[in-house]
Scaffold this motif. Structure first.
Motif, PDB file in Angstrom:
ATOM      1  N   SER A 118      52.812  29.614  42.333  1.00 17.87           N
ATOM      2  CA  SER A 118      52.695  30.473  43.518  1.00 17.87           C
ATOM      3  C   SER A 118      52.006  29.769  44.683  1.00 17.87           C
ATOM      4  O   SER A 118      52.121  30.203  45.821  1.00 17.87           O
ATOM      5  CB  SER A 118      51.922  31.746  43.175  1.00 17.87           C
ATOM      6  N   GLY A 119      51.234  28.713  44.378  1.00 12.50           N
ATOM      7  CA  GLY A 119      50.443  28.053  45.414  1.00 12.50           C
ATOM      8  C   GLY A 119      49.141  28.773  45.722  1.00 12.50           C
ATOM      9  O   GLY A 119      48.435  28.403  46.646  1.00 12.50           O
ATOM     10  N   ARG A 120      48.811  29.802  44.925  1.00 11.78           N
ATOM     11  CA  ARG A 120      47.567  30.553  45.131  1.00 11.78           C
ATOM     12  C   ARG A 120      46.781  30.594  43.828  1.00 11.78           C
ATOM     13  O   ARG A 120      47.271  31.098  42.818  1.00 11.78           O
ATOM     14  CB  ARG A 120      47.878  31.967  45.625  1.00 11.78           C
ATOM     15  N   LEU A 121      45.562  30.111  43.876  1.00  9.09           N
ATOM     16  CA  LEU A 121      44.657  30.140  42.724  1.00  9.09           C
ATOM     17  C   LEU A 121      43.668  31.285  42.882  1.00  9.09           C
ATOM     18  O   LEU A 121      43.126  31.486  43.970  1.00  9.09           O
ATOM     19  CB  LEU A 121      43.855  28.845  42.641  1.00  9.09           C
ATOM     20  N   VAL A 122      43.422  31.986  41.794  1.00  9.02           N
ATOM     21  CA  VAL A 122      42.434  33.058  41.761  1.00  9.02           C
ATOM     22  C   VAL A 122      41.244  32.559  40.949  1.00  9.02           C
ATOM     23  O   VAL A 122      41.424  31.981  39.874  1.00  9.02           O
ATOM     24  CB  VAL A 122      43.032  34.328  41.106  1.00  9.02           C
ATOM     25  N   VAL A 123      40.031  32.773  41.454  1.00 13.76           N
ATOM     26  CA  VAL A 123      38.802  32.374  40.773  1.00 13.76           C
ATOM     27  C   VAL A 123      37.987  33.639  40.549  1.00 13.76           C
ATOM     28  O   VAL A 123      37.641  34.336  41.515  1.00 13.76           O
ATOM     29  CB  VAL A 123      37.991  31.365  41.619  1.00 13.76           C
ATOM     30  N   MET A 124      37.679  33.928  39.270  1.00 15.02           N
ATOM     31  CA  MET A 124      36.976  35.185  38.998  1.00 15.02           C
ATOM     32  C   MET A 124      36.344  35.192  37.610  1.00 15.02           C
ATOM     33  O   MET A 124      36.720  34.408  36.747  1.00 15.02           O
ATOM     34  CB  MET A 124      37.953  36.360  39.104  1.00 15.02           C
ATOM     35  N   GLY A 125      35.400  36.091  37.424  1.00  8.08           N
ATOM     36  CA  GLY A 125      34.910  36.394  36.104  1.00  8.08           C
ATOM     37  C   GLY A 125      35.978  37.197  35.375  1.00  8.08           C
ATOM     38  O   GLY A 125      36.792  37.882  36.015  1.00  8.08           O
TER      39      GLY A 125
ATOM     40  N   ASP B   7      46.734  30.787  38.331  1.00  6.09           N
ATOM     41  CA  ASP B   7      47.777  31.048  39.312  1.00  6.09           C
ATOM     42  C   ASP B   7      47.770  32.553  39.571  1.00  6.09           C
ATOM     43  O   ASP B   7      47.617  33.349  38.635  1.00  6.09           O
ATOM     44  CB  ASP B   7      49.125  30.610  38.748  1.00  6.09           C
ATOM     45  N   GLU B   8      47.931  32.953  40.812  1.00  8.94           N
ATOM     46  CA  GLU B   8      47.913  34.369  41.146  1.00  8.94           C
ATOM     47  C   GLU B   8      48.978  35.153  40.377  1.00  8.94           C
ATOM     48  O   GLU B   8      48.798  36.331  40.090  1.00  8.94           O
ATOM     49  CB  GLU B   8      48.130  34.548  42.654  1.00  8.94           C
ATOM     50  N   GLU B   9      50.047  34.498  39.983  1.00 11.12           N
ATOM     51  CA  GLU B   9      51.136  35.164  39.264  1.00 11.12           C
ATOM     52  C   GLU B   9      51.128  34.851  37.767  1.00 11.12           C
ATOM     53  O   GLU B   9      52.134  35.054  37.083  1.00 11.12           O
ATOM     54  CB  GLU B   9      52.470  34.792  39.889  1.00 11.12           C
ATOM     55  N   SER B  10      50.024  34.372  37.246  1.00 15.32           N
ATOM     56  CA  SER B  10      49.925  34.009  35.825  1.00 15.32           C
ATOM     57  C   SER B  10      50.261  35.187  34.921  1.00 15.32           C
ATOM     58  O   SER B  10      49.855  36.320  35.179  1.00 15.32           O
ATOM     59  CB  SER B  10      48.511  33.521  35.504  1.00 15.32           C
ATOM     60  N   LYS B  11      50.983  34.884  33.867  1.00 12.76           N
ATOM     61  CA  LYS B  11      51.296  35.878  32.829  1.00 12.76           C
ATOM     62  C   LYS B  11      50.586  35.535  31.514  1.00 12.76           C
ATOM     63  O   LYS B  11      50.890  36.090  30.474  1.00 12.76           O
ATOM     64  CB  LYS B  11      52.812  35.938  32.583  1.00 12.76           C
ATOM     65  N   ASP B  12      49.641  34.601  31.567  1.00 10.87           N
ATOM     66  CA  ASP B  12      48.934  34.195  30.351  1.00 10.87           C
ATOM     67  C   ASP B  12      48.179  35.369  29.739  1.00 10.87           C
ATOM     68  O   ASP B  12      47.601  36.196  30.455  1.00 10.87           O
ATOM     69  CB  ASP B  12      47.950  33.061  30.637  1.00 10.87           C
ATOM     70  N   ASP B  13      48.191  35.426  28.433  1.00 12.83           N
ATOM     71  CA  ASP B  13      47.456  36.446  27.670  1.00 12.83           C
ATOM     72  C   ASP B  13      46.115  35.830  27.291  1.00 12.83           C
ATOM     73  O   ASP B  13      46.039  34.961  26.422  1.00 12.83           O
ATOM     74  CB  ASP B  13      48.257  36.832  26.423  1.00 12.83           C
TER      75      ASP B  13
ATOM     76  N   THR C 261      36.020  39.929  33.842  1.00 16.76           N
ATOM     77  CA  THR C 261      36.037  41.388  33.980  1.00 16.76           C
ATOM     78  C   THR C 261      35.983  41.835  35.440  1.00 16.76           C
ATOM     79  O   THR C 261      35.826  43.023  35.708  1.00 16.76           O
ATOM     80  CB  THR C 261      34.863  42.026  33.208  1.00 16.76           C
ATOM     81  N   GLU C 262      36.118  40.902  36.360  1.00 18.62           N
ATOM     82  CA  GLU C 262      36.094  41.269  37.775  1.00 18.62           C
ATOM     83  C   GLU C 262      37.426  41.898  38.188  1.00 18.62           C
ATOM     84  O   GLU C 262      38.442  41.749  37.497  1.00 18.62           O
ATOM     85  CB  GLU C 262      35.775  40.050  38.636  1.00 18.62           C
ATOM     86  N   TYR C 263      37.433  42.548  39.323  1.00 20.51           N
ATOM     87  CA  TYR C 263      38.607  43.246  39.836  1.00 20.51           C
ATOM     88  C   TYR C 263      39.547  42.232  40.494  1.00 20.51           C
ATOM     89  O   TYR C 263      39.229  41.654  41.535  1.00 20.51           O
ATOM     90  CB  TYR C 263      38.156  44.326  40.812  1.00 20.51           C
ATOM     91  N   PHE C 264      40.709  42.017  39.884  1.00 13.63           N
ATOM     92  CA  PHE C 264      41.665  40.988  40.296  1.00 13.63           C
ATOM     93  C   PHE C 264      42.018  41.055  41.787  1.00 13.63           C
ATOM     94  O   PHE C 264      41.989  40.021  42.467  1.00 13.63           O
ATOM     95  CB  PHE C 264      42.920  41.076  39.413  1.00 13.63           C
ATOM     96  N   PRO C 265      42.348  42.209  42.349  1.00 14.05           N
ATOM     97  CA  PRO C 265      42.730  42.241  43.768  1.00 14.05           C
ATOM     98  C   PRO C 265      41.638  41.756  44.724  1.00 14.05           C
ATOM     99  O   PRO C 265      41.940  41.263  45.813  1.00 14.05           O
ATOM    100  CB  PRO C 265      43.064  43.719  44.028  1.00 14.05           C
ATOM    101  N   ASP C 266      40.376  41.890  44.337  1.00 14.40           N
ATOM    102  CA  ASP C 266      39.275  41.479  45.206  1.00 14.40           C
ATOM    103  C   ASP C 266      38.813  40.039  44.973  1.00 14.40           C
ATOM    104  O   ASP C 266      37.962  39.538  45.710  1.00 14.40           O
ATOM    105  CB  ASP C 266      38.068  42.400  45.008  1.00 14.40           C
ATOM    106  N   ALA C 267      39.343  39.378  43.971  1.00 18.35           N
ATOM    107  CA  ALA C 267      38.899  38.017  43.635  1.00 18.35           C
ATOM    108  C   ALA C 267      39.324  37.033  44.728  1.00 18.35           C
ATOM    109  O   ALA C 267      40.394  37.186  45.328  1.00 18.35           O
ATOM    110  CB  ALA C 267      39.483  37.596  42.294  1.00 18.35           C
ATOM    111  N   PRO C 268      38.492  36.019  44.982  1.00 23.27           N
ATOM    112  CA  PRO C 268      38.849  35.027  45.999  1.00 23.27           C
ATOM    113  C   PRO C 268      40.079  34.214  45.589  1.00 23.27           C
ATOM    114  O   PRO C 268      40.329  34.004  44.405  1.00 23.27           O
ATOM    115  CB  PRO C 268      37.613  34.133  46.092  1.00 23.27           C
ATOM    116  N   ARG C 269      40.817  33.782  46.596  1.00 18.38           N
ATOM    117  CA  ARG C 269      42.004  32.961  46.404  1.00 18.38           C
ATOM    118  C   ARG C 269      41.860  31.637  47.136  1.00 18.38           C
ATOM    119  O   ARG C 269      41.246  31.581  48.208  1.00 18.38           O
ATOM    120  CB  ARG C 269      43.246  33.663  46.953  1.00 18.38           C
ATOM    121  N   LEU C 270      42.458  30.598  46.554  1.00 18.98           N
ATOM    122  CA  LEU C 270      42.548  29.285  47.184  1.00 18.98           C
ATOM    123  C   LEU C 270      44.024  28.946  47.320  1.00 18.98           C
ATOM    124  O   LEU C 270      44.818  29.239  46.421  1.00 18.98           O
ATOM    125  CB  LEU C 270      41.901  28.203  46.318  1.00 18.98           C
ATOM    126  N   HIS C 271      44.390  28.322  48.405  1.00 17.95           N
ATOM    127  CA  HIS C 271      45.772  27.891  48.600  1.00 17.95           C
ATOM    128  C   HIS C 271      45.897  26.413  48.251  1.00 17.95           C
ATOM    129  O   HIS C 271      45.106  25.591  48.723  1.00 17.95           O
ATOM    130  CB  HIS C 271      46.221  28.156  50.036  1.00 17.95           C
TER     131      HIS C 271
END
Length: 157
Positions: free
Chosen positions: A87-94, A20-26, A96-106
């Motif tokens: 949030s309705g937005r999923l982030v897909v990334m490695g 989730d784009e707003e995930s607080k998971d550690d 160590t990738e840069y979070f703001p640039d990672a692709p999102r799915l709705h």
């Protein structure tokens, strides 16, 4: 009709993240002994499938409206759990990738089952050579569940 999204993700540390784009998971704490044994870590709002190569790997995210019909005979490894996507937005990334640039799915906000599968494992000779491995995460609306290993790629496990 499923919605299929394809990516090439740098699987640094032998994993990638769907969250989730707003995930607080550690992410340091969700990789428990159990998660390591099943090669997939689940947080409240994230899933981190393990990979068998520490390079760029093909990833598919398949969003379904109902339970996917997957034959375990067609995959090498399968783990099912759940994530919340409020949030309705999923982030897909490695990882160590840069979070703001990672692709999102709705997707529709809510709780999703997540089935993480690996295919093509037998094509891997070593981690840096080309191979036909693929990592797929199926998501569909459903109640939460504890992670469960459905099939392990290691024959002796």
């Amino acid at each position: 009709m499923p919605s299929v999204h394809t990516f090439n993700v740098f699987a640094d540390y032998f994993q990638f993240v769907v969250q989730d784009e707003e995930s607080k998971d550690d992410f340091a704490s969700i990789w428990t002994e159990e998660a390591l044994a099943i090669q997939t870590a689940f947080g409240k709002s994230a899933v981190c499938p393990g990979t068998l190569r520490n390079v760029e790997v093909p990833v598919e995210i398949v969003v379904e409206n109902s339970d996917p019909h997957i034959s375990l005979g067609d995959v090498d490894h399968a783990v099912e759990g759940s994530i919340e996507v409020q949030s309705g937005r999923l982030v897909v990334m490695g990882c160590t990738e840069y979070f703001p640039d990672a692709p999102r799915l709705h997707v529709h906000p809510g709780t999703y089952r997540a089935l993480a599968v690996m295919t093509g494992i037998g094509s891997i000779q070593n981690e840096w050579d080309p191979a036909n491995d693929k990592y797929i995460v199926y998501l569909w609306p459903r109640s939460a569940r504890r992670p469960k290993l459905l099939k392990h790629w290691k024959a002796d496990t």
